[in-house]
Design an enzyme around this catalytic site. Structure first.
Site, PDB file in Angstrom:
ATOM      1  N   ALA A 152     -15.998  -6.213  21.292  1.00 50.75           N
ATOM      2  CA  ALA A 152     -16.284  -6.078  19.777  1.00 50.75           C
ATOM      3  C   ALA A 152     -17.385  -6.985  19.669  1.00 50.75           C
ATOM      4  O   ALA A 152     -17.859  -7.830  20.571  1.00 50.75           O
ATOM      5  CB  ALA A 152     -15.017  -6.522  19.081  1.00 50.75           C
ATOM      6  N   TRP A 153     -17.936  -7.196  18.406  1.00 50.95           N
ATOM      7  CA  TRP A 153     -19.056  -8.004  18.060  1.00 50.95           C
ATOM      8  C   TRP A 153     -18.948  -9.611  17.605  1.00 50.95           C
ATOM      9  O   TRP A 153     -19.773 -10.285  17.406  1.00 50.95           O
ATOM     10  CB  TRP A 153     -20.161  -7.452  17.218  1.00 50.95           C
ATOM     11  N   ASN A 154     -17.590  -9.854  17.424  1.00 50.01           N
ATOM     12  CA  ASN A 154     -17.451 -11.022  16.653  1.00 50.01           C
ATOM     13  C   ASN A 154     -17.385 -12.128  17.634  1.00 50.01           C
ATOM     14  O   ASN A 154     -17.755 -13.368  17.239  1.00 50.01           O
ATOM     15  CB  ASN A 154     -15.926 -11.129  15.918  1.00 50.01           C
ATOM     16  N   GLU A 251      -6.844  -4.616  22.725  1.00 48.51           N
ATOM     17  CA  GLU A 251      -6.828  -5.794  21.542  1.00 48.51           C
ATOM     18  C   GLU A 251      -7.577  -5.150  20.253  1.00 48.51           C
ATOM     19  O   GLU A 251      -8.787  -5.001  20.289  1.00 48.51           O
ATOM     20  CB  GLU A 251      -7.810  -6.957  22.083  1.00 48.51           C
ATOM     21  N   CYS A 285     -10.185 -10.726  14.344  1.00 53.46           N
ATOM     22  CA  CYS A 285      -8.985  -9.630  14.371  1.00 53.46           C
ATOM     23  C   CYS A 285      -7.422 -10.279  13.769  1.00 53.46           C
ATOM     24  O   CYS A 285      -6.857  -9.455  13.384  1.00 53.46           O
ATOM     25  CB  CYS A 285      -9.050  -9.114  15.801  1.00 53.46           C
ATOM     26  N   GLU A 382      -8.000  -2.948   7.030  1.00 53.20           N
ATOM     27  CA  GLU A 382      -8.551  -4.243   7.879  1.00 53.20           C
ATOM     28  C   GLU A 382     -10.217  -4.271   7.180  1.00 53.20           C
ATOM     29  O   GLU A 382     -10.786  -3.448   7.173  1.00 53.20           O
ATOM     30  CB  GLU A 382      -8.640  -4.261   9.177  1.00 53.20           C
ATOM     31  N   GLU A 459      -3.746 -10.625  26.462  1.00 54.06           N
ATOM     32  CA  GLU A 459      -4.807 -11.273  27.206  1.00 54.06           C
ATOM     33  C   GLU A 459      -4.092 -12.698  27.142  1.00 54.06           C
ATOM     34  O   GLU A 459      -3.361 -13.233  26.625  1.00 54.06           O
ATOM     35  CB  GLU A 459      -6.012 -11.348  26.184  1.00 54.06           C
TER      36      GLU A 459
HETATM   37  P1  NDP Z   1     -15.345  -0.784  17.490  1.00 55.80           P
HETATM   38  O1  NDP Z   1     -14.018  -0.208  17.710  1.00 55.80           O
HETATM   39  O2  NDP Z   1     -16.436  -0.040  16.580  1.00 55.80           O
HETATM   40  O3  NDP Z   1     -16.022  -1.071  18.804  1.00 55.80           O
HETATM   41  C1  NDP Z   1     -15.476  -1.894  19.887  1.00 55.80           C
HETATM   42  C2  NDP Z   1     -16.538  -1.525  21.403  1.00 55.80           C
HETATM   43  O4  NDP Z   1     -15.965  -0.225  21.605  1.00 55.80           O
HETATM   44  C3  NDP Z   1     -17.782  -1.432  21.005  1.00 55.80           C
HETATM   45  O5  NDP Z   1     -18.562  -2.050  22.282  1.00 55.80           O
HETATM   46  C4  NDP Z   1     -18.194  -0.223  20.906  1.00 55.80           C
HETATM   47  O6  NDP Z   1     -19.572   0.182  21.200  1.00 55.80           O
HETATM   48  C5  NDP Z   1     -17.194   0.609  21.828  1.00 55.80           C
HETATM   49  N1  NDP Z   1     -16.809   2.110  21.505  1.00 55.80           N
HETATM   50  C6  NDP Z   1     -16.889   2.776  20.452  1.00 55.80           C
HETATM   51  N2  NDP Z   1     -16.778   3.960  20.673  1.00 55.80           N
HETATM   52  C7  NDP Z   1     -16.319   4.066  21.972  1.00 55.80           C
HETATM   53  C8  NDP Z   1     -15.854   5.016  22.943  1.00 55.80           C
HETATM   54  N3  NDP Z   1     -15.522   6.196  22.304  1.00 55.80           N
HETATM   55  N4  NDP Z   1     -15.419   4.732  24.146  1.00 55.80           N
HETATM   56  C9  NDP Z   1     -15.562   3.862  24.671  1.00 55.80           C
HETATM   57  N5  NDP Z   1     -16.195   2.549  24.021  1.00 55.80           N
HETATM   58  C10 NDP Z   1     -16.539   2.900  22.577  1.00 55.80           C
HETATM   59  O7  NDP Z   1     -15.092  -2.367  16.846  1.00 55.80           O
HETATM   60  P2  NDP Z   1     -16.350  -3.454  16.354  1.00 55.80           P
HETATM   61  O8  NDP Z   1     -17.262  -3.702  17.493  1.00 55.80           O
HETATM   62  O9  NDP Z   1     -16.469  -2.858  15.050  1.00 55.80           O
HETATM   63  O10 NDP Z   1     -15.355  -4.661  16.309  1.00 55.80           O
HETATM   64  C11 NDP Z   1     -14.370  -4.847  15.087  1.00 55.80           C
HETATM   65  C12 NDP Z   1     -12.850  -4.514  15.493  1.00 55.80           C
HETATM   66  O11 NDP Z   1     -12.583  -5.367  16.643  1.00 55.80           O
HETATM   67  C13 NDP Z   1     -12.027  -4.832  14.487  1.00 55.80           C
HETATM   68  O12 NDP Z   1     -11.372  -3.829  14.036  1.00 55.80           O
HETATM   69  C14 NDP Z   1     -11.140  -5.914  14.828  1.00 55.80           C
HETATM   70  O13 NDP Z   1     -10.094  -5.961  14.328  1.00 55.80           O
HETATM   71  C15 NDP Z   1     -11.312  -5.827  16.541  1.00 55.80           C
HETATM   72  N6  NDP Z   1     -11.188  -7.022  17.099  1.00 55.80           N
HETATM   73  C16 NDP Z   1      -9.747  -6.973  17.821  1.00 55.80           C
HETATM   74  C17 NDP Z   1      -9.621  -8.157  18.429  1.00 55.80           C
HETATM   75  C18 NDP Z   1      -8.520  -8.349  19.178  1.00 55.80           C
HETATM   76  O14 NDP Z   1      -8.239  -9.295  20.046  1.00 55.80           O
HETATM   77  N7  NDP Z   1      -7.057  -7.802  18.785  1.00 55.80           N
HETATM   78  C19 NDP Z   1     -10.581  -9.314  18.585  1.00 55.80           C
HETATM   79  C20 NDP Z   1     -11.720  -9.006  17.847  1.00 55.80           C
HETATM   80  C21 NDP Z   1     -12.050  -7.834  17.247  1.00 55.80           C
HETATM   81  P3  NDP Z   1     -20.720   0.039  20.054  1.00 55.80           P
HETATM   82  O15 NDP Z   1     -20.199  -0.749  18.892  1.00 55.80           O
HETATM   83  O16 NDP Z   1     -21.783  -0.661  20.588  1.00 55.80           O
HETATM   84  O17 NDP Z   1     -20.909   1.368  19.522  1.00 55.80           O
END
Ligand code: NDP
Length: 485
Positions: A152-154, A251, A285, A382, A459
């Site tokens: 994710a990006w955070n 996660e 998250c 969320e 993790e």
């Molecule tokens: P996303 O679910 O949009 O994306 C997560 C990653 O998955 C990105 O690298 C994305 O690529 C990739 N992705 C998207 N679609 C697919 C697919 N079909 N197959 C494989 N990979 C895919 O999340 P965000 O980046 O918007 O992050 C925010 C979310 O992450 C929040 O909901 C947050 O709660 C969660 N999070 C959870 C944490 C935890 O440890 N539990 C920690 C931090 C965040 P791309 O975006 O480049 O298209």
């Protein structure tokens, strides 16, 4: 002039930077100004193939090294990350917009902790001897093989390390795909591992959107997928991995409860609520975004919260005095502003914030709503931004039931001076990562992860080893084999 954040090339494969400008260009936007500071290119099928075949080929030799040798490399990488903490923190700030005040202590440092911790464990990953009279069984803890990490990006540095360090410690190789929004930091992790002596090809980084992630997840050479992302993406990735019977760690997101009883120390509880809602501008998250406050201290709590939230310093994230940064992208800012409007429209009482800040970049004021009820959108979904919902409650039984009434189950916290109650309440909450009189501490020694829709697996800690290795059991017969015929 090239911006200092521009990487040498988009991908890192087989120990070096690799470029392929045939991929879709991905602009890297600095969230504090809205300027484009770098460009990377999404991986083409050729790049994905290069990364997977390299990682597959490198894994066997890596797994044959002793745990001590692997661990030494990881620990060296941790030392390099710490030596370069300032430079890596600046890059993390460019990648995410988070203030340097945070990135200096929470990102490369957390990544280094993971490399050091799993480097230290690598040599102790052994099996068991199970005596059976004269015969015996022994078990071996073996690597899974080729692992894919998707971030994710955070927390781009931290996620690259939280996945890479345990994977590598166990003898796996990894192909890591950062979020397209924050592609810069994982490249540095790959570069540092090579500098620390890691064999080429065991940790590779490829850029791209979801479709690149999907092509990695479905490749038959991949043995495990570890995703940090949202619940909808998690469901898709989990299903795709299941098709190939691959191991997974998920996660995912949350809408975690933070419960504050009447007897709590108010300043500590306010501090917990601030850490659990406004750190990284709420883009965490595990945040405790449903703050349940017992009626007796509600107004006192809100007054102190508004006063302290007013001390947040919004501004240039590179200025170490700044304590509150922008949203990661314009899109995320607009999503969060949309939720703030819903909160107002559905009748929540705005205590402070509630607007886009009058600045360049994607800043939103830290926002607190009171009188939030369970059915309001801001209490159910969320938001992933600086929006705290304060809900009232009267009894312990009532608050536990309401706290659990969600599809999520990542985190939960309780503030009270009554420790019997604290343990009882935490015991009754459906959440994976919990806190008593604190919120959002995530040391590498503690397991991290959620229940229900918030995830699968853990993790960090020794738990992560179980998710990046598998047990082989070997029966050894000392005598003759008896057979029916
Ligand atoms: P996303 O679910 O949009 O994306 C997560 C990653 O998955 C990105 O690298 C994305 O690529 C990739 N992705 C998207 N679609 C697919 C697919 N079909 N197959 C494989 N990979 C895919 O999340 P965000 O980046 O918007 O992050 C925010 C979310 O992450 C929040 O909901 C947050 O709660 C969660 N999070 C959870 C944490 C935890 O440890 N539990 C920690 C931090 C965040 P791309 O975006 O480049 O298209």
């Amino acid at each position: 002039m090239t911006h200092p954040a521009q990487p040498k090339a988009s991908h890192f494969i087989n120990g070096e930077y690799v470029e392929d400008t045939a991929g879709t260009p991905i602009p890297v936007i600095y969230a504090a100004t809205g300027e484009q500071i770098a460009t990377v290119y999404a991986a083409t099928p050729t790049i994905v193939e290069q990364a997977l075949s390299t990682a597959k080929a490198a894994q066997k030799e890596w797994a044959k090294m002793t745990g001590t040798e692997r661990g030494r490399i990881l620990r060296r990488a941790a030392d390099i990350m710490r030596e370069r903490n300032h430079e890596l923190s600046v890059l993390e700030t460019y990648d995410t917009g988070k203030p340097l005040q945070e990135t200096l202590v929470a990102d490369a440092t957390s990544g280094a902790d993971a490399l050091e911790y799993f480097g230290g464990l690598a040599a102790s990953l052994t099996g068991e001897h199970i005596p059976l009279g004269e015969d015996w069984v022994y078990t071996k803890r073996e690597a899974l093989g080729l692992c894919v990490g998707i971030g994710a990006w955070n927390y781009p540095t931290q996620i690259a390390c939280w996945k890479g360090a345990p994977a590598l410690a166990c003898g796996n190789s990894m192909v890591f795909k950062p979020s397209e929004t924050t592609p810069l930091c994982a490249l540095k992790v790959a570069e540092i591992l090579i500098e620390a002596g890691a064999p080429a090809g065991i940790y590779n980084v490829v850029q791209g959107m979801g479709e690149v992630g999907a092509s990695l997840v479905t490749d038959p050479r991949v043995d495990k997928v570890s995703l940090t992302g949202s619940v909808p993406t998690g469901k898709k990735v989990y299903a795709a991995a299941a098709e190939g019977m691959k191991h997974v760690t998920m996660e995912l997101g949350g809408k975690s409860p933070l419960i504050i009883f009447d007897d709590a120390d108010i300043d500590n509880a306010v501090g917990g609520a601030i850490n659990g809602n406004f750190y990284s501008s709420g883009q965490v998250c595990s945040n405790g975004t449903r703050v349940f406050v017992q009626k007796g201290i509600k107004e006192k709590f809100l007054a102190r919260l508004a006063e302290r939230t007013g001390n947040a310093i919004l501004g240039d994230p590179m200025d170490e005095a700044t304590s509150f940064g922008p949203m990661v992208t314009e899109n995320q800012m607009n999503i969060v502003l949309g939720y703030i409007e819903k909160g107002k429209a559905e009748g929540a009482r705005l205590i402070c914030g509630g607007n886009r800040a009058d600045k360049d970049g994607f800043f939103i004021e830290p926002t607190v709503f009171a009188d939030v009820t369970d059915e309001m959108t801001i209490a159910r979904e969320e938001i992933f931004g600086p929006v705290m919902s304060v809900l009232d409650f009267e009894t312990e039984e009532e608050v536990v039931a309401r706290a659990n009434d969600t599809e999520f189950g990542l985190s939960a916290g309780v503030f009270t001076k009554d420790f019997t109650r604290a343990h009882r309440v935490i015991g009754n909450l459906e959440a994976g990562s919990c806190f008593i009189n604190s919120y959002n501490d995530a040391p590498v020694e503690a397991p991290f992860g959620g229940v229900k829709a918030s995830g699968v697996g853990r993790e960090n800690s020794k738990e992560a080893i179980k998710h990046f290795s598998q047990v082989k059991s070997v029966y050894v017969r000392m005598g003759d084999v008896e057979a029916a015929f």
